[in-house]
Design a protein around this motif. Structure first.
Motif, short mmCIF file in Angstrom:
data_model
loop_
_atom_site.label_atom_id
_atom_site.label_comp_id
_atom_site.label_asym_id
_atom_site.label_seq_id
_atom_site.Cartn_x
_atom_site.Cartn_y
_atom_site.Cartn_z
N ALA A 106 94.90 35.14 107.82
CA ALA A 106 93.52 35.51 107.11
C ALA A 106 92.69 34.08 107.82
O ALA A 106 91.55 34.08 108.23
CB ALA A 106 93.33 35.43 105.75
N ASN A 108 93.57 32.26 110.37
CA ASN A 108 93.26 32.37 111.99
C ASN A 108 92.29 33.44 112.13
O ASN A 108 91.31 32.84 113.09
CB ASN A 108 94.46 32.80 112.40
N LYS A 109 92.10 34.14 111.40
CA LYS A 109 91.04 35.17 111.73
C LYS A 109 89.63 34.69 111.28
O LYS A 109 88.81 34.69 112.07
CB LYS A 109 91.09 36.59 110.89
N SER A 110 89.41 33.61 110.26
CA SER A 110 88.42 33.10 109.77
C SER A 110 87.98 31.92 110.59
O SER A 110 86.82 32.10 111.34
CB SER A 110 88.65 32.23 108.23
N GLU A 112 88.57 32.03 114.23
CA GLU A 112 88.17 32.88 115.40
C GLU A 112 86.72 33.25 114.84
O GLU A 112 85.89 33.20 115.65
CB GLU A 112 88.82 34.11 115.45
N THR A 113 86.47 33.85 113.69
CA THR A 113 85.16 34.28 113.41
C THR A 113 84.10 33.22 113.44
O THR A 113 83.17 33.20 113.90
CB THR A 113 85.00 35.04 112.11
#
Length: 173
Positions: A106, A108-110, A112-113
């Motif tokens: 999560a 990592n995704k944050s 990226e976003t």
């Protein structure tokens, strides 16, 4: 059976003790009681014979056997409790590792976003469409997300190393 023989000798002395004597005029007077006279007069002798027949030793043997059995059963129960505790700790470590991985994914995704959002905000700032406060806010959010990602990564590595320990694998960094 056991037969034993013992003897004892004892005596006593007191320096304040006096003894009554009749003097030449027939009067009763008290004089110091000499050491060796007290030692000889106060002696006590004893001879002892003891016979011991172990009639009831079977009871103590029976008690020792039942006590040993009870201790053995207590040890078995303690072993089972420790096995259950270890199993619980392994299950908890596994759940912690899964949760750490999900947090890492999560984060990592944050990152990226928020990275894409920051690029968009930076382009708008360069064009003069937003002020420096909005730019710094977006940058701070990205830095915090990167910090959270590093923390989640190290937590995930730590939790997997704990699982490796329980598996018996050598711990390598």
């Amino acid at each position: 059976p056991q037969l034993s023989l013992s003897a004892s000798y004892g005596s006593s002395y007191s320096d304040i003790r006096e003894r009554p004597v009749v003097d030449g005029s027939g009067q009763l007077v008290y004089e110091k009681y000499p050491f060796f006279d007290q030692f000889k007069d106060n002696k006590s002798l004893g001879v002892y014979v003891r016979l011991s027949v172990p009639i009831f030793s079977g009871f103590s043997t029976r008690f020792n056997i039942s006590s040993s059995k009870a201790n053995y059963h207590r040890a078995e129960i303690a072993l089972e409790v420790e096995k259950n505790n270890l199993y619980k700790e392994i299950q908890q470590a596994s759940a912690d590792a899964v949760a750490a991985y999900k947090r890492y994914a999560a984060s990592n995704k944050s990152v990226e976003t928020l990275g894409l959002s920051f690029d968009y905000t930076q382009n708008r700032f360069n064009l003069g469409l937003i002020n420096s406060l909005d730019y710094n806010t977006a940058k701070n959010k990205l830095v915090k997300a990167q910090s959270d990602l590093l923390q989640a990564r190290f937590e995930y590595i730590f939790k997997t190393k704990i699982l490796d320990f329980y598996k018996g694998n050598p711990i390598k960094l």
